[in-house]
Design an enzyme around this catalytic site. Structure first.
Site, mmCIF file in Angstrom:
data_model
loop_
_atom_site.group_PDB
_atom_site.id
_atom_site.type_symbol
_atom_site.label_atom_id
_atom_site.label_comp_id
_atom_site.label_asym_id
_atom_site.label_seq_id
_atom_site.Cartn_x
_atom_site.Cartn_y
_atom_site.Cartn_z
ATOM 1 N N ASP A 195 0.809 -1.221 0.000
ATOM 2 C CA ASP A 195 0.000 0.000 0.000
ATOM 3 C C ASP A 195 0.845 1.275 0.000
ATOM 4 O OD1 ASP A 195 0.934 -0.487 2.587
ATOM 5 O OD2 ASP A 195 -1.039 -1.019 3.359
ATOM 6 N N HIS A 209 -7.211 -5.234 10.228
ATOM 7 C CA HIS A 209 -6.912 -4.959 8.816
ATOM 8 C C HIS A 209 -5.595 -5.627 8.401
ATOM 9 C CE1 HIS A 209 -4.731 -0.871 9.786
ATOM 10 N NE2 HIS A 209 -3.831 -1.830 9.671
ATOM 11 N N ASN A 239 -7.521 -3.432 14.446
ATOM 12 C CA ASN A 239 -8.912 -3.679 14.040
ATOM 13 C C ASN A 239 -9.016 -4.841 13.051
ATOM 14 O OD1 ASN A 239 -7.868 -2.629 11.689
ATOM 15 N ND2 ASN A 239 -9.170 -0.803 11.639
ATOM 16 N N GLU A 275 -9.523 -2.091 5.597
ATOM 17 C CA GLU A 275 -10.175 -1.840 6.875
ATOM 18 C C GLU A 275 -11.431 -2.711 7.004
ATOM 19 O OE1 GLU A 275 -8.425 -0.248 8.850
ATOM 20 O OE2 GLU A 275 -7.949 1.818 8.307
HETATM 21 C C1 F6R Z 1 1.028 -1.450 6.005
HETATM 22 C C2 F6R Z 1 0.262 -2.620 6.432
HETATM 23 C C3 F6R Z 1 -0.572 -2.554 7.673
HETATM 24 C C4 F6R Z 1 0.254 -2.769 8.935
HETATM 25 C C5 F6R Z 1 -0.614 -2.724 10.154
HETATM 26 C C6 F6R Z 1 0.190 -2.912 11.439
HETATM 27 O O1 F6R Z 1 1.768 -1.758 4.844
HETATM 28 O O2 F6R Z 1 0.321 -3.610 5.790
HETATM 29 O O3 F6R Z 1 -1.572 -3.540 7.593
HETATM 30 O O4 F6R Z 1 0.906 -4.008 8.854
HETATM 31 O O5 F6R Z 1 -1.274 -1.501 10.213
HETATM 32 O O6 F6R Z 1 1.000 -1.809 11.638
HETATM 33 P P1 F6R Z 1 2.023 -1.743 12.873
HETATM 34 O O7 F6R Z 1 3.037 -2.811 12.616
HETATM 35 O O8 F6R Z 1 2.597 -0.370 12.809
HETATM 36 O O9 F6R Z 1 1.219 -2.025 14.090
#
Ligand code: F6R
Length: 260
Positions: free
Chosen positions: A67, A138, A136, A143
């Site tokens: 992303d 995702h 959450n 989301e």
């Molecule tokens: C971003 C992504 C997100 C993160 C998730 C956890 O490329 O894939 O799904 O892996 O938001 O983020 P952290 O590791 O910062 O808790």
């Protein structure tokens, strides 16, 4: 889903990095799907160390990130282009021409999403997709209520996700509201997935992902339908799992069995 539980975050990161490294060594021309976020930073540090020690080369590797924020140019300090350069690309022997992220500053983000999806297909798909998980549930920026069949597209970020990522932006700067993210359908087409989760803030999401009912309210539950997913968790992230004893029994100390 293969659930590997390690004693602490450092052990979980080392285990995940070991799996990535072994896979790249056995398939030097692999197509890797990459994730960003705080959880992945120590994993990329471990891969950088292996490269510096001479045991791991990225010379033949192609990457596609999950992303990027809509509206951010690759040079923006908060962009995932910048994150990837700083965390990995600038420190290893990867060919920058073979690293791919959606362009957040594309004039037509919808067309960019389609182009990105097509680029993955043209390259023959993703062999190993790295994933983190949001509190959450995702994965990528899919989301809750994301279609489980979704493809790369524009997603509106939740307030919670924007707050969690505020630390990457300067004070007073607005955290982007939209991202271009691979869809759940895109992720499900990866030939294998490796999800890393550490810390107590991920315990509930991990329990839902692994043992909860499949549904768009927790997009990571779609991974239950994927035939080759390995989830590497530390004890804190595994704390809410009901079948913890079973996972420990099957994979003592997060190790593999004779059948792997
Ligand atoms: C971003 C992504 C997100 C993160 C998730 C956890 O490329 O894939 O799904 O892996 O938001 O983020 P952290 O590791 O910062 O808790």
């Amino acid at each position: 889903m293969k659930v590997l539980i390690l004693e602490d975050a450092a052990a979980a990161v080392a285990r995940a990095a070991g799996l990535v490294s072994a896979t790249v060594i056995s398939r030097p021309e692999i197509v890797l799907g990459l994730a960003t976020g705080g959880t992945m930073l120590p994993l990329y540090a471990d891969l950088r160390r292996r490269h510096a020690e001479g045991s791991l080369s990225f010379a033949g590797v192609t990457t596609f990130n999950l992303d990027e924020y809509v509206g951010l140019a690759p040079a923006h300090p908060g962009s995932y282009h910048t994150y990837m350069r700083e965390a990995l690309f600038d420190h290893v022997d990867i060919d920058p021409a073979r690293t791919h992220l959606p362009r957040g500053d594309a004039a037509d983000p919808r067309a960019e999403a389609q182009r990105y999806e097509q680029a993955i297909t043209d390259r023959g798909g993703i062999d190993l997709q790295l994933l983190g998980i949001g509190r959450n549930g995702h994965i990528g920026f899919n989301e809750p209520t994301s279609s489980l069949g979704s493809r790369t597209r524009i997603k509106t970020l939740t307030i919670e996700t924007r707050e969690a990522n505020r630390r990457y932006f300067t004070e007073g700067e607005e955290v982007p509201r939209y991202a271009l993210s691979m869809g759940i359908g895109t992720i499900m087409e990866a030939r294998a997935c490796l999800l890393l989760a550490t810390g107590s803030t991920k315990a509930e999401a991990c329990a839902r992902m692994i043992e909860g009912a499949i549904g768009a309210a927790c997009p990571a539950t779609a991974l239950q339908m994927h035939p080759r997913v390995t989830a590497v968790l530390d004890r804190e992230a595994a704390a809410a799992l009901e079948l913890k004893d079973y996972y420990d029994h099957v994979h003592p100390e997060g190790g593999d069995t004779v059948f792997d």
